[in-house]
Design a protein around this motif. Structure first.
Motif, PDB file in Angstrom:
ATOM      1  N   LYS A 240     -27.461  48.540  22.885  1.00  0.00           N
ATOM      2  CA  LYS A 240     -27.758  49.776  22.164  1.00  0.00           C
ATOM      3  C   LYS A 240     -28.269  49.484  20.757  1.00  0.00           C
ATOM      4  O   LYS A 240     -28.787  50.387  20.073  1.00  0.00           O
ATOM      5  CB  LYS A 240     -26.522  50.672  22.112  1.00  0.00           C
ATOM      6  N   TYR A 241     -28.123  48.242  20.313  1.00  0.00           N
ATOM      7  CA  TYR A 241     -28.649  47.855  18.999  1.00  0.00           C
ATOM      8  C   TYR A 241     -30.057  47.300  19.158  1.00  0.00           C
ATOM      9  O   TYR A 241     -30.332  46.498  20.053  1.00  0.00           O
ATOM     10  CB  TYR A 241     -27.732  46.830  18.330  1.00  0.00           C
ATOM     11  N   ARG A 242     -30.928  47.750  18.281  1.00  0.00           N
ATOM     12  CA  ARG A 242     -32.356  47.456  18.433  1.00  0.00           C
ATOM     13  C   ARG A 242     -32.655  45.957  18.474  1.00  0.00           C
ATOM     14  O   ARG A 242     -33.445  45.499  19.293  1.00  0.00           O
ATOM     15  CB  ARG A 242     -33.113  48.115  17.284  1.00  0.00           C
ATOM     16  N   GLY A 243     -32.029  45.204  17.592  1.00  0.00           N
ATOM     17  CA  GLY A 243     -32.305  43.774  17.542  1.00  0.00           C
ATOM     18  C   GLY A 243     -31.988  43.072  18.856  1.00  0.00           C
ATOM     19  O   GLY A 243     -32.787  42.284  19.371  1.00  0.00           O
ATOM     20  N   VAL A 244     -30.817  43.361  19.420  1.00  0.00           N
ATOM     21  CA  VAL A 244     -30.401  42.738  20.684  1.00  0.00           C
ATOM     22  C   VAL A 244     -31.299  43.205  21.825  1.00  0.00           C
ATOM     23  O   VAL A 244     -31.700  42.405  22.688  1.00  0.00           O
ATOM     24  CB  VAL A 244     -28.928  43.043  20.980  1.00  0.00           C
ATOM     25  N   LEU A 245     -31.620  44.496  21.860  1.00  0.00           N
ATOM     26  CA  LEU A 245     -32.444  45.045  22.941  1.00  0.00           C
ATOM     27  C   LEU A 245     -33.844  44.423  22.933  1.00  0.00           C
ATOM     28  O   LEU A 245     -34.329  43.948  23.972  1.00  0.00           O
ATOM     29  CB  LEU A 245     -32.545  46.566  22.800  1.00  0.00           C
ATOM     30  N   ASP A 460     -33.328  42.492  12.363  1.00  0.00           N
ATOM     31  CA  ASP A 460     -32.036  41.818  12.297  1.00  0.00           C
ATOM     32  C   ASP A 460     -30.972  42.820  11.855  1.00  0.00           C
ATOM     33  O   ASP A 460     -30.715  43.002  10.672  1.00  0.00           O
ATOM     34  CB  ASP A 460     -32.104  40.638  11.324  1.00  0.00           C
ATOM     35  N   ASP A 461     -30.377  43.497  12.849  1.00  0.00           N
ATOM     36  CA  ASP A 461     -29.305  44.441  12.564  1.00  0.00           C
ATOM     37  C   ASP A 461     -27.959  43.869  13.005  1.00  0.00           C
ATOM     38  O   ASP A 461     -27.045  44.597  13.407  1.00  0.00           O
ATOM     39  CB  ASP A 461     -29.565  45.791  13.243  1.00  0.00           C
ATOM     40  N   SER A 462     -27.842  42.544  12.927  1.00  0.00           N
ATOM     41  CA  SER A 462     -26.630  41.885  13.398  1.00  0.00           C
ATOM     42  C   SER A 462     -25.406  42.274  12.568  1.00  0.00           C
ATOM     43  O   SER A 462     -24.280  42.212  13.063  1.00  0.00           O
ATOM     44  CB  SER A 462     -26.807  40.362  13.373  1.00  0.00           C
ATOM     45  N   ASP A 463     -25.620  42.688  11.310  1.00  0.00           N
ATOM     46  CA  ASP A 463     -24.483  43.104  10.500  1.00  0.00           C
ATOM     47  C   ASP A 463     -23.837  44.360  11.072  1.00  0.00           C
ATOM     48  O   ASP A 463     -22.619  44.538  11.008  1.00  0.00           O
ATOM     49  CB  ASP A 463     -24.922  43.344   9.050  1.00  0.00           C
ATOM     50  N   LYS A 464     -24.652  45.246  11.678  1.00  0.00           N
ATOM     51  CA  LYS A 464     -24.108  46.476  12.282  1.00  0.00           C
ATOM     52  C   LYS A 464     -23.430  46.179  13.615  1.00  0.00           C
ATOM     53  O   LYS A 464     -22.327  46.631  13.887  1.00  0.00           O
ATOM     54  CB  LYS A 464     -25.225  47.493  12.489  1.00  0.00           C
ATOM     55  N   SER A 465     -24.129  45.401  14.478  1.00  0.00           N
ATOM     56  CA  SER A 465     -23.584  45.149  15.815  1.00  0.00           C
ATOM     57  C   SER A 465     -22.320  44.300  15.763  1.00  0.00           C
ATOM     58  O   SER A 465     -21.385  44.509  16.533  1.00  0.00           O
ATOM     59  CB  SER A 465     -24.644  44.469  16.693  1.00  0.00           C
ATOM     60  N   SER A 466     -22.267  43.328  14.833  1.00  0.00           N
ATOM     61  CA  SER A 466     -21.097  42.449  14.766  1.00  0.00           C
ATOM     62  C   SER A 466     -19.867  43.172  14.220  1.00  0.00           C
ATOM     63  O   SER A 466     -18.735  42.747  14.447  1.00  0.00           O
ATOM     64  CB  SER A 466     -21.392  41.233  13.886  1.00  0.00           C
ATOM     65  N   ALA A 467     -20.096  44.286  13.515  1.00  0.00           N
ATOM     66  CA  ALA A 467     -18.984  45.056  12.959  1.00  0.00           C
ATOM     67  C   ALA A 467     -18.505  46.145  13.906  1.00  0.00           C
ATOM     68  O   ALA A 467     -17.532  46.846  13.618  1.00  0.00           O
ATOM     69  CB  ALA A 467     -19.398  45.684  11.625  1.00  0.00           C
ATOM     70  N   ALA A 468     -19.197  46.283  15.058  1.00  0.00           N
ATOM     71  CA  ALA A 468     -18.843  47.345  15.992  1.00  0.00           C
ATOM     72  C   ALA A 468     -17.521  47.040  16.677  1.00  0.00           C
ATOM     73  O   ALA A 468     -17.141  45.891  16.872  1.00  0.00           O
ATOM     74  CB  ALA A 468     -19.935  47.505  17.042  1.00  0.00           C
TER      75      ALA A 468
END
Length: 469
Positions: A240-245, A460-468
């Motif tokens: 659901k996170y753009r970077g991973v998708l 790189d939205d890893s800061d959002k996904s890693s905090a989920a």
């Protein structure tokens, strides 16, 4: 003394590092001795000493078999080994069974049994990759710094096995020379048939390695984790996170053309003038470069960021296949440039992608995220490559109907349209042989499109996904 204290003490004196380095060397020698050359044997006609399989057949063998192993690996390595037995014992058992299957493959000549045995072998071999990593991390006191130095021996094992099999076994009248690869000789007339014996060599190495694993590797007890066998599926929620998708979609495309590289490059190198005995050595240039590129990958990630590094990795795929297209009608030495780019292709795209996934996942879900991402690119990607490689047979078919096999007498509408588009771009089609430039430019364009997708859509939205949660 506790197990942890024992491990730490042994790590300080270097004992496990030597044994683990040997483990990694053998792990990838088992794979490297046959993968670069097997497609030559599978695709060559029966009259030439091969099995006469089509490009689609070879794509299915090398693609679906690898996918089967990748998909089952989490259950075998992550559940059975983690819960019920020491990792080194599970590793040894899988290697012994896999070795027997690989030896059996050398004597199979029909597609269906070859395919089934290949799937069985992959189901045994692919989990051993995760097991060797787990054994390393469990027995190194400072795995973050020590693991790369141990893992590099795997790349060295691949280089040695792939190089020496061709130079020492597929040639006669061998002599030493000061020029790389330091051995020269006369190619054996039955070299195509002899390539099948790479499977036997791999099987023997595998079985010896299996015995070594059970007797010599550090004891690595099961963790007996209570996690559900399908726990890794929760990691797909990261999509659901753009970077991973975006990265996952891009990786599927790159995985598809990456797999075709190993299916097509060996036969192509032979077609432009390299002897069968030289193919493994020539292709190992990519692994040599890989060692040096991986050593500086961290510096590039810090300086350029994930988006640019991964984009450069995709561009490297474009340049590699474009170089192959030029080398088809130019000096064969041009091929070394494209093969050397393998180091950038692998490190800047795949290694950087796995690092990003590790960073993007919450700490407690990192292993599951790596497993899920691995299934996507090592499972689904190779399956897609099986279909794609069959279609490439049509794209690269000879223009003369008389020169085509029965299966290629009539081409699909999409292949006809794409061939016309390539001709419009100036790509030549062969009248009586495989039109390799058409195949290579098709793969290059996929690489270029992937680079465009990453540079435009990835963030790189890893800061959002890693905090989920």
């Amino acid at each position: 003394m506790t197990n942890a204290a024992t491990t730490a003490q042994l790590s300080q004196d270097g004992g496990p590092k030597i044994r683990l380095g040997i483990m990694m060397f053998l792990q990838y020698a088992v794979w490297g001795v046959w993968l670069p050359v097997l497609a030559i044997y599978l695709r060559a006609s029966v009259d030439e000493g091969g099995l006469g399989f089509s490009g689609a057949d070879v794509g299915w063998i090398l693609g679906v078999a690898a996918a089967s192993g990748a998909i089952t690996a989490p259950f075998i390595a992550g559940q059975i080994a983690d819960r019920f037995m020491n990792a080194e014992i599970a590793l040894g058992i899988l290697l012994l069974i896999g070795g027997l299957l690989n030896i059996g493959l050398a004597y199979v000549t029909d597609f269906v049994p070859f395919m089934l045995l290949s799937v069985g072998y992959s189901v045994c071999y692919m989990p051993t990759i995760a097991l060797t990593n787990s054994i390393c991390f469990a027995n190194l006191s400072d795995p973050e710094n020590a693991f790369p130095r141990v893992r590099v021996w795997g790349t060295i094992g691949w280089i040695v096995a792939s190089t020496l099999f061709g130079l020492l076994y597929l040639q006669s009248n061998i002599s030493l020379t000061w020029m790389p690869w330091f051995f020269e000789g006369t190619p054996k007339p039955d070299a195509t048939t002899l390539i099948a014996n790479s499977l036997i060599v791999s099987g023997v190495i595998s079985m010896a390695y299996g015995v070594y694993a059970m007797l010599c590797l550090p004891r690595t007890r099961p963790t007996r984790s209570s996690k559900h066998p399908l726990a890794f599926l929760e990691a797909f929620g990261l999509l659901k996170y753009r970077g991973v998708l975006v990265l996952t979609l891009a990786a599927l495309l790159i995985s598809m053309i990456h797999n075709v590289y190993f299916v097509r490059t060996g036969p192509w190198l032979e077609s432009i003038g390299f002897a069968k005995s030289e193919v493994g050595a020539v292709m190992s240039v990519g692994q040599i470069v890989e060692i040096f590129v991986l050593a500086v990958l961290g510096w590039f990630l810090k300086g350029l960021g994930f988006r640019l590094v991964i984009t450069i990795g995709a561009i490297a795929y474009f340049l590699r296949f474009a170089d192959f297209a030029w080398a088809t009608s130019g000096p064969k030495e041009l091929a070394f440039i494209g093969i050397a780019l393998h180091g950038f292709c692998f490190a800047f795209f795949f290694a950087a992608a796995f690092i990003f996934i590790d960073r993007a996942a919450p700490k407690e879900a990192r292993h599951s995220a790596q497993t899920a991402f691995g299934i996507a690119i090592l499972g689904l990607g190779p399956i897609l490559s099986g279909f794609f490689n069959g279609w490439l047979d049509q794209v690269g078919a000879a223009t003369s109907l008389d020169a085509r096999s029965e299966a290629l007498k009539e081409l699909g509408g999409l292949a006809v349209s794409w061939r016309s588009a390539l001709e419009g771009m100036g790509v030549p089609l062969s009248e009586d042989g495989i039109s390799y430039p058409a195949i290579w430019w098709t793969l290059a364009i996929v690489g270029a499109l992937t680079a465009l997708i990453v540079v435009v859509a990835f963030t790189d939205d890893s800061d959002k996904s890693s905090a989920a949660d």
